[in-house]
Design an enzyme around this catalytic site. Structure first.
Site, short mmCIF file in Angstrom:
data_model
loop_
_atom_site.label_atom_id
_atom_site.label_comp_id
_atom_site.label_asym_id
_atom_site.label_seq_id
_atom_site.Cartn_x
_atom_site.Cartn_y
_atom_site.Cartn_z
N LYS A 40 0.85 -1.19 0.00
CA LYS A 40 0.00 0.00 0.00
C LYS A 40 0.88 1.24 0.00
CE LYS A 40 -2.06 1.79 3.68
NZ LYS A 40 -1.89 3.27 3.60
N ASP A 67 -3.32 4.44 -1.97
CA ASP A 67 -4.22 4.95 -0.93
C ASP A 67 -4.09 6.47 -0.83
OD1 ASP A 67 -5.82 5.24 1.33
OD2 ASP A 67 -4.25 4.58 2.71
N LYS A 69 -7.05 8.45 -1.31
CA LYS A 69 -8.37 8.90 -0.83
C LYS A 69 -8.88 10.14 -1.58
CE LYS A 69 -7.52 7.19 3.88
NZ LYS A 69 -6.11 6.79 3.72
N ASP A 72 -12.97 15.26 -4.17
CA ASP A 72 -12.96 16.56 -4.83
C ASP A 72 -14.21 16.64 -5.70
OD1 ASP A 72 -12.00 19.04 -6.04
OD2 ASP A 72 -9.98 18.38 -5.48
N THR A 130 -10.51 4.44 10.54
CA THR A 130 -10.48 3.61 11.74
C THR A 130 -10.02 4.37 12.96
OG1 THR A 130 -8.33 2.78 10.98
CG2 THR A 130 -10.25 1.40 10.57
N ARG A 222 2.35 -0.46 10.90
CA ARG A 222 3.36 -0.39 11.94
C ARG A 222 3.72 -1.71 12.61
NH1 ARG A 222 0.51 4.93 14.33
NH2 ARG A 222 -1.18 3.95 13.15
#
Length: 242
Positions: A40, A67, A69, A72, A130, A222
């Site tokens: 990603k 990713d 997002k 607009d 999240t 992470r």
């Protein structure tokens, strides 16, 4: 999950390359070499390394979730979708909060950018991040109701617009599948192995729990990228699922 092979599971793990530059990302990729996971590429890395880095990932055989997002006016999102489709990404996302017309425009961009014979990218809508808690949803974003209700509303909207699926927390997967069908793809961040630091996430599950809910893909950053031994970390995650 017992019916899935190790490669099946590995191909449904999206490792978040949340790095400030290509050199740092390459360091992780070297450690994970030979593991057929998705990668990603998020805003930080894409803004730093650009389309050239994504193209290099594709040239090396990686499946890429871009990713960024998109959110607009419809015409701008249409153009962005055309560009990333030409880049050859496998998955990209738009904010469902942009509305049905904007999401439909993204699909028009895909149609325009898709090369003859090329695989069509999976286009997914972002429902609620999240990191969004109930308090943030109600008091700061200004949406009434529960987080799950907001997620399902956006999932239904994305489904109506023709998108392939949504990004949501693993806690909402069962409800999304019930509302939109088993074939509607769910990509779930907020994944933390047992005992891991939850960081800035508020709606989380372990990888095994998320797959047990029926999710299609899990996004893990992470717990892998921040591990002393990233390869051992992802191998342990895979072992916890199969």
């Amino acid at each position: 999950m017992s019916t899935l092979t190790r490669n099946d599971v590995t191909g449904r793990i999206m490792v978040a390359l949340d790095y400030a530059n290509a050199a740092s990302a390459e360091g992780l990729l070297k450690q994970l070499e030979g593991i057929p996971c998705y990668v990603k590429v998020g805003m930080q890395l894409f803004y730093a390394a650009g389309p050239t880095f994504v193209a290099s990932l594709k040239d090396r055989g990686y499946k890429v979730f871009l990713d960024v997002k998109m959110h607009d006016i419809p015409n701008t999102v249409k153009g962005g979708a055309e560009s990333v489709t030409r880049l050859g990404v496998d998955v990209f996302n738009v904010h469902a909060a942009g509305g049905k017309y904007m999401m439909e425009a993204a699909l028009e961009g895909v149609d325009k950018g898709l090369a003859l014979g090329a695989a069509r990218p999976i286009v997914i809508g972002v429902t609620q991040l999240t990191s969004t808690s109930q308090q943030v949803l109600n008091d700061e974003i200004g949406l009434a109701g529960t987080t799950e209700q907001a997620v399902i509303r956006y999932a239904r909207l994305a489904h109506a617009a023709g998108l392939n699926g949504v990004v949501a927390s693993p806690l909402e997967v069962t409800a999304i599948k019930a509302a939109c069908g088993d074939g509607f793809v769910t990509v779930t961040p907020g994944i933390r192995p047992a005992g891991a630091d939850i960081g800035d996430q508020s709606r989380i599950m372990t990888p095994a729990e998320a797959f047990a809910q029926g999710t299609d893909y899990v996004v893990i950053g992470r717990p892998i990228t921040g591990a002393a031994d990233p390869r051992a970390a992802i191998e342990a995650i895979i072992d916890s699922i199969v």
